[in-house]
Design an enzyme around this catalytic site. Sequence first.
Site, PDB file in Angstrom:
ATOM      1  N   LYS A   1     -10.937  -3.463  -4.258  1.00  0.00           N
ATOM      2  CA  LYS A   1     -11.437  -1.895  -4.431  1.00  0.00           C
ATOM      3  C   LYS A   1     -10.177  -0.468  -4.825  1.00  0.00           C
ATOM      4  O   LYS A   1     -11.488   0.185  -5.552  1.00  0.00           O
ATOM      5  CB  LYS A   1     -12.616  -1.286  -2.812  1.00  0.00           C
ATOM      6  CG  LYS A   1     -11.740  -1.776  -1.614  1.00  0.00           C
ATOM      7  CD  LYS A   1     -12.974  -1.319  -0.586  1.00  0.00           C
ATOM      8  CE  LYS A   1     -12.188  -2.062   0.659  1.00  0.00           C
ATOM      9  NZ  LYS A   1     -13.609  -2.123   1.906  1.00  0.00           N
TER      10      LYS A   1
ATOM     11  N   LYS B   1      -5.544  -9.941  -6.820  1.00  0.00           N
ATOM     12  CA  LYS B   1      -6.868  -9.634  -5.550  1.00  0.00           C
ATOM     13  C   LYS B   1      -7.501  -9.008  -6.029  1.00  0.00           C
ATOM     14  O   LYS B   1      -7.259  -7.482  -6.378  1.00  0.00           O
ATOM     15  CB  LYS B   1      -6.177 -10.147  -4.289  1.00  0.00           C
ATOM     16  CG  LYS B   1      -6.335  -8.762  -3.513  1.00  0.00           C
ATOM     17  CD  LYS B   1      -6.427  -8.809  -2.084  1.00  0.00           C
ATOM     18  CE  LYS B   1      -6.049  -7.150  -1.850  1.00  0.00           C
ATOM     19  NZ  LYS B   1      -6.081  -6.970  -0.262  1.00  0.00           N
TER      20      LYS B   1
ATOM     21  N   LYS C   1       0.953  -1.198   0.081  1.00  0.00           N
ATOM     22  CA  LYS C   1       0.079  -0.568  -0.100  1.00  0.00           C
ATOM     23  C   LYS C   1       0.636   0.939  -0.183  1.00  0.00           C
ATOM     24  O   LYS C   1       0.443   2.400  -0.255  1.00  0.00           O
ATOM     25  CB  LYS C   1      -0.923   0.339   0.982  1.00  0.00           C
ATOM     26  CG  LYS C   1      -1.751  -0.828   1.249  1.00  0.00           C
ATOM     27  CD  LYS C   1      -3.151  -0.647   1.771  1.00  0.00           C
ATOM     28  CE  LYS C   1      -4.358  -1.975   1.775  1.00  0.00           C
ATOM     29  NZ  LYS C   1      -4.854  -2.069   2.454  1.00  0.00           N
TER      30      LYS C   1
END
Length: 345
Positions: free
Chosen positions: A208, A205, A122
Amino acid sequence: MTGATPATKFQPRIFSGIQPSGGLTLGNYLGALKRFVEKQDEGVETVYCLVDMHAITIWQEPRKLRHATREMAAGFIAAGIDPEKSILFNQSQVSAHAELAWIFNCVARVGWMNRMTQFKDKAGKDKEAASLGLYAYPALMAADILAYHATHVPVGEDQRQHLELTRDIAIKFNHDYETDFFPVTEPLIEGAAARVMSLRDGTRKMSKSDPSDQSRINLTDDADAIAQKIRKARTDPEPLPETLDGLADRAEARNLVNIYAALANVAPEQVLAEFAGQGFGVFKPKLADLAVSSLSPISARMQDLMQDVTEIDRLLGRGADRAEAIATPIMERCYEIVGMVRSRR
Ligand code: TYM
């Protein structure tokens, strides 16, 4: 429930959370929410949290965060979470999460945090620019779980490392303070949909935060959008094989079979028994029909519930009261164990 329970003195309690940092995806639904509903109906106490404080570890537009939190609460209820049976609330309404997270910041080691792969993913290339909250995120997650002495945590595969850290924090706290105060939580990572992959790339994966909306199915997508995304999903020209071994090097095909299995509540082997020898020209329309018939009633109910935001806020407030009633005595005892003077009671 599966798995050995090391913490026999703790009554079974399930806790899990989802970030309201956008809408719910099919990955969230199959890997988490659908399973939360199943657990709710197994007779164990279930506590489900919309983790708005985790969400702000990455910038969130305040108006959108508020909307996403309410919409997610509506999504939980539409999918079958009963706010009477389960405790459903948003994290920031219960201060125990932030308080215990601080204590765990002082228990967890920097070296442990440095090993967290989700932070690396991230934070991207510029780690210096990531928020301190993003780095400390797993300690807050441990606090979410342990503020309720939760014994079992249903999550998707991507949360495994964070749950191992939660166990490490509980073990170190218990060791350092010579107590057995916190349970060593069991992750519940089960079923064909523990890792739902992107529809555009079977090695990533479904998420969102993926820039391509074609990569995911959102719970708010209408029937046409769902059917179109499945029709365009990346696959290969081979027919479906008879056994799972035949899917070993076919990540995209495997993903669609897993999604079908999870939506139909059957094992992937059973899906292959039905479709072996058929190509995606046959399989994809069947999958689209199944996805639409499973998800459309949820998104319709969600829209309905969103007409009355005051009622959603009321339900979240009541859930927070119930959550706080569990967490407050645990926090008081925790402060005592750590050596804080608590004289205001
Ligand atoms: P989050 O918000 O990213 O995802 C919520 C849940 O959905 C699961 N999930 C998936 N499962 C299968 N396939 C996918 N593609 C997929 N994408 C998401 C996640 O595994 C998760 O179960 N850190 C957590 C939120 C959290 C939490 C907690 C969870 C905060 N505190 C305490 C459990 C207990 C997260 O970011 O999940």
